[in-house]
Design a protein around this motif. Structure first.
Motif, PDB file in Angstrom:
ATOM      1  N   ARG A 193      38.754   7.702   8.788  1.00  0.00           N
ATOM      2  CA  ARG A 193      39.400   8.033  10.069  1.00  0.00           C
ATOM      3  C   ARG A 193      39.204   9.507  10.391  1.00  0.00           C
ATOM      4  N   THR A 194      39.437  10.346   9.380  1.00  0.00           N
ATOM      5  CA  THR A 194      39.254  11.786   9.578  1.00  0.00           C
ATOM      6  C   THR A 194      37.803  12.097   9.904  1.00  0.00           C
ATOM      7  N   TYR A 195      36.887  11.466   9.188  1.00  0.00           N
ATOM      8  CA  TYR A 195      35.466  11.720   9.404  1.00  0.00           C
ATOM      9  C   TYR A 195      35.056  11.403  10.844  1.00  0.00           C
ATOM     10  N   PHE A 196      35.394  10.214  11.310  1.00  0.00           N
ATOM     11  CA  PHE A 196      34.948   9.817  12.641  1.00  0.00           C
ATOM     12  C   PHE A 196      35.685  10.588  13.742  1.00  0.00           C
ATOM     13  N   ALA A 197      36.942  10.950  13.501  1.00  0.00           N
ATOM     14  CA  ALA A 197      37.658  11.747  14.486  1.00  0.00           C
ATOM     15  C   ALA A 197      36.999  13.113  14.658  1.00  0.00           C
ATOM     16  N   ALA A 254      33.322  12.832  16.109  1.00  0.00           N
ATOM     17  CA  ALA A 254      33.310  12.565  17.544  1.00  0.00           C
ATOM     18  C   ALA A 254      33.134  13.847  18.348  1.00  0.00           C
ATOM     19  N   ASP A 255      33.788  14.919  17.886  1.00  0.00           N
ATOM     20  CA  ASP A 255      33.658  16.200  18.584  1.00  0.00           C
ATOM     21  C   ASP A 255      32.281  16.814  18.376  1.00  0.00           C
ATOM     22  N   ILE A 256      31.673  16.528  17.243  1.00  0.00           N
ATOM     23  CA  ILE A 256      30.366  17.113  16.924  1.00  0.00           C
ATOM     24  C   ILE A 256      29.254  16.435  17.726  1.00  0.00           C
ATOM     25  N   VAL A 257      29.248  15.098  17.741  1.00  0.00           N
ATOM     26  CA  VAL A 257      28.158  14.385  18.409  1.00  0.00           C
ATOM     27  C   VAL A 257      28.382  14.301  19.916  1.00  0.00           C
ATOM     28  N   GLY A 258      29.657  14.225  20.335  1.00  0.00           N
ATOM     29  CA  GLY A 258      29.972  14.194  21.752  1.00  0.00           C
ATOM     30  C   GLY A 258      29.389  12.999  22.478  1.00  0.00           C
ATOM     31  N   GLY A 259      29.435  13.056  23.798  1.00  0.00           N
ATOM     32  CA  GLY A 259      28.832  12.027  24.627  1.00  0.00           C
ATOM     33  C   GLY A 259      29.401  10.638  24.409  1.00  0.00           C
ATOM     34  N   GLU A 260      28.571   9.630  24.690  1.00  0.00           N
ATOM     35  CA  GLU A 260      28.989   8.237  24.593  1.00  0.00           C
ATOM     36  C   GLU A 260      29.323   7.843  23.164  1.00  0.00           C
ATOM     37  N   GLY A 269      30.353   9.869  20.711  1.00  0.00           N
ATOM     38  CA  GLY A 269      31.607  10.507  20.329  1.00  0.00           C
ATOM     39  C   GLY A 269      32.811   9.786  20.907  1.00  0.00           C
ATOM     40  N   ALA A 270      32.705   9.380  22.171  1.00  0.00           N
ATOM     41  CA  ALA A 270      33.806   8.647  22.800  1.00  0.00           C
ATOM     42  C   ALA A 270      34.044   7.313  22.091  1.00  0.00           C
ATOM     43  N   ALA A 271      32.959   6.645  21.694  1.00  0.00           N
ATOM     44  CA  ALA A 271      33.089   5.368  20.989  1.00  0.00           C
ATOM     45  C   ALA A 271      33.751   5.563  19.633  1.00  0.00           C
ATOM     46  N   MET A 272      33.428   6.668  18.948  1.00  0.00           N
ATOM     47  CA  MET A 272      34.058   6.950  17.660  1.00  0.00           C
ATOM     48  C   MET A 272      35.573   7.102  17.806  1.00  0.00           C
ATOM     49  N   ARG A 273      36.003   7.811  18.827  1.00  0.00           N
ATOM     50  CA  ARG A 273      37.445   7.983  19.042  1.00  0.00           C
ATOM     51  C   ARG A 273      38.118   6.642  19.291  1.00  0.00           C
ATOM     52  N   ARG A 274      37.448   5.793  20.037  1.00  0.00           N
ATOM     53  CA  ARG A 274      38.023   4.481  20.329  1.00  0.00           C
ATOM     54  C   ARG A 274      38.107   3.610  19.083  1.00  0.00           C
ATOM     55  N   VAL A 275      37.106   3.694  18.212  1.00  0.00           N
ATOM     56  CA  VAL A 275      37.138   2.908  16.972  1.00  0.00           C
ATOM     57  C   VAL A 275      38.276   3.375  16.073  1.00  0.00           C
ATOM     58  N   VAL A 276      38.477   4.692  15.976  1.00  0.00           N
ATOM     59  CA  VAL A 276      39.576   5.227  15.169  1.00  0.00           C
ATOM     60  C   VAL A 276      40.916   4.746  15.725  1.00  0.00           C
ATOM     61  N   ALA A 277      41.038   4.715  17.060  1.00  0.00           N
ATOM     62  CA  ALA A 277      42.284   4.280  17.685  1.00  0.00           C
ATOM     63  C   ALA A 277      42.486   2.780  17.579  1.00  0.00           C
TER      64      ALA A 277
END
Length: 306
Positions: free
Chosen positions: A106-110, A113-119, A121-129
């Motif tokens: 969870r920490t890794y993908f959160a 997400a900020d590092i890769v950004g874009g689509e 990164g947004a998908a990573m945040r959604r998966v964590v949530a």
């Protein structure tokens, strides 16, 4: 320091396993440093992130086998061992295990997400949530490394079938290598393979048990602090990310006897991970020298604290 053999093998002698089971007193330690994580480079060779392994999946092999009376190739029959096996492997290809997250991933993908950004990164945040967000999962798992961090995976790696070009096959075999997520048992994976294949002609056998997935060790400030300190010296501005290793290392044997084990090697790899285990496996020369200097300084920092 222990120099051991057999880390990359299943069923062969493994030095770390032997020491853990037979010579525990020789390796007694508060924690261990092991290979298992890496730094990531982008396509241009720029450093993106620096990983520290905290937990890993287990590598487990399964044998798919079909036997048949055989016969002459001039008298083909529908019940062909190779066809059964081919169909079974297609089923394995389609098999997807559920998404799973640990505190570390969870920490890794959160943070990633900020590092890769874009689509992505947004998908990573959604998966964590919400790990059940199918659209976000589909996007993140397009990347084979990210996919490996999020679920148990199984893939065919070797084939053997038939004995002559003019005879019907009497035996067809395949090796399926699975990387099992912490908390999932090898038997559960075997049953999942059997159900997916759904062919009584195909037997699914668990081969030598390498071990259980390593329990993620605590990522304390006493461990992470020195790593971040030395990384800032050698790789300024590069974020340090704890990660769940999608592969398998000797951490499972050390962790099983109460020695928390962290994977860190200081090497930076290209996006293709240097084709690890391939006949074309490689690492950049600069990465090799940088990793040497990093590890030397890190061990000195940890030793001084003791």
């Amino acid at each position: 320091m222990a120099l051991t053999c057999g880390e990359e093998t299943n069923g062969a002698f493994n030095g770390a396993e032997y020491l853990s089971k037979e010579k525990r007193d020789l390796i007694d330690a508060e924690f261990a440093l092991n290979e298992g994580a890496w730094g990531m480079l982008d396509a241009a060779g720029k450093r993106v992130s620096f990983g520290v392994q905290a937990g890993e999946k287990a590598s487990q092999n399964y044998r798919l086998e079909v036997t048949n009376p055989g016969g002459h190739s001039s008298r083909p029959v529908k019940n062909n061992a190779i066809y059964h096996l081919a169909s079974a492997l297609t089923s394995v290809q389609k098999l997807e295990f559920p998404i799973m997250l640990t505190d570390v991933s969870r920490t890794y993908f959160a943070r990633m997400a900020d590092i890769v950004g874009g689509e992505m990164g947004a998908a990573m945040r959604r998966v964590v949530a919400d790990p059940a967000d199918a659209e976000a999962v589909a996007k993140v798992t397009e990347d084979p490394t990210f996919n490996g961090m999020l679920r148990t995976t199984c893939v065919a790696t070797m084939l053997a079938a038939g004995h002559a070009t003019n005879a019907l096959p009497q035996r067809a075999q395949a090796n399926v290598n699975c990387r099992i997520f912490p908390g999932v048992s090898p038997e559960d994976v075997r049953v999942a393979l059997e159900r997916a294949i759904a062919d009584p002609e195909v037997t699914v056998t668990t081969l030598e048990l390498r071990g259980k997935p390593a329990v993620p060790p605590p990522m304390t400030k006493e461990i992470l602090g020195p790593i971040e300190q030395v990384a800032a010296k050698h790789y300024p501005g590069v974020p340090v990310l704890p990660l769940l290793q999608p592969g398998a290392t000797d951490a499972q044997f050390l962790g099983a006897v109460g020695i928390p084990t962290y994977g860190i090697n200081g090497l930076f790899l290209d996006p293709d991970l240097g084709f690890i285990h391939g006949l074309n496996e490689r690492v950049r020369v600069q990465s090799l020298y940088d990793g040497r200097d990093f590890l030397y300084d890190l061990v000195k920092v940890f030793a001084a604290e003791r």
